[in-house]
Design a protein around this motif. Structure first.
Motif: not given
Length: 254
Positions: A224, A227, A248
């Motif tokens: 993640q 990103h 998130w």
């Protein structure tokens, strides 16, 4: 007579025009409840208790100032509480407004207290150090933008109302002052664990020179962190961006 306690950061407002402007910023309606933080010698108090049908309470840490106010305004009997606003319980069982010339050394603590009480507050009006007011009202990318900016802007609409010269106080402080108004947003953002949200934002700003990929690596899995948002630094993100990061985080840590 009274003493000035430097340890409490006491600077007493003496300009009547400024006092009246601060009272006007409260936008008081008859019958409302108001908490005054740090009434001191009563620069705002005398105007507040004259408001129609006010349910007034005040908290003051200096017992000497409470005795002074009670001698000057006997009608305050029962409305003044000696103590620390950072430790007091919720002052009213109904919605209320908050006002005060905040002691500058505990302004951040008062702001966190206001956040804790946001579900019960109609608005808050406070005089703070000018630099703190600018920080609270600043936008992403500005030097003054920081933790308080993000957190307060998450839950409040904030107005920078006007500045106050040191000459309006006795003794004059060494800093400029400013008055701000905070109004809770009509719809609070959905944050299931506010302590987690605050910790996420705080961690980002503790290492504000680092990219978020490094500053927040304990919050997100490596995939993640790829990103593009994590290529930025803490001060580049607005409160809505931090809400997205929080969502998130909650998704990977249900």
């Amino acid at each position: 007579m009274y003493q000035i306690h430097k340890s409490l950061g006491q600077h007493f407002l003496q300009d009547e025009n400024i006092s009246r402007k601060i009272i006007q910023a409260l936008m008081f309606q008859p019958g409302e409840a108001v908490l005054e933080v740090g009434p001191g010698l009563g620069a705002l108090t005398k105007y507040l208790i004259a408001l129609p049908e006010i349910e007034y309470r005040a908290i003051e840490i200096d017992k000497e100032k409470i005795l002074y106010l009670l001698r000057r305004y006997p009608e305050l009997e029962g409305s003044l509480l000696q103590g620390d606003v950072l430790e007091m319980a919720l002052p009213f069982s109904r919605p209320f407004k908050l006002i005060g010339n905040f002691p500058y050394q505990i302004t951040s603590g008062i702001m966190f207290r206001i956040m804790e009480w946001k579900a019960h507050m109609q608005l808050a009006v406070g005089m703070v150090q000018k630099e703190v007011a600018q920080r609270i009202c600043s936008s992403p990318g500005q030097k003054t933008y920081g933790l308080l900016s993000v957190l307060l802007q998450t839950w409040f609409q904030i107005e920078y109302l006007f500045e106050v010269s040191p000459n309006c106080f006795f003794p004059p402080p060494r800093v400029q002052s400013a008055v701000i108004r905070l109004m809770p947003k009509p719809e609070h953002p959905l944050i299931t664990d506010e302590k987690q949200y605050i910790q996420l934002v705080k961690t980002a700003f503790q290492q504000r020179r680092k990219m978020l990929r490094n500053a927040l690596k304990e919050f997100f899995p490596p995939e993640q962190l790829q990103h593009p948002v994590f290529n930025q630094r803490a001060e580049q993100l607005g409160w809505a961006d931090y809400l997205q990061l929080y969502e998130w985080y909650r998704h990977v840590n249900p």
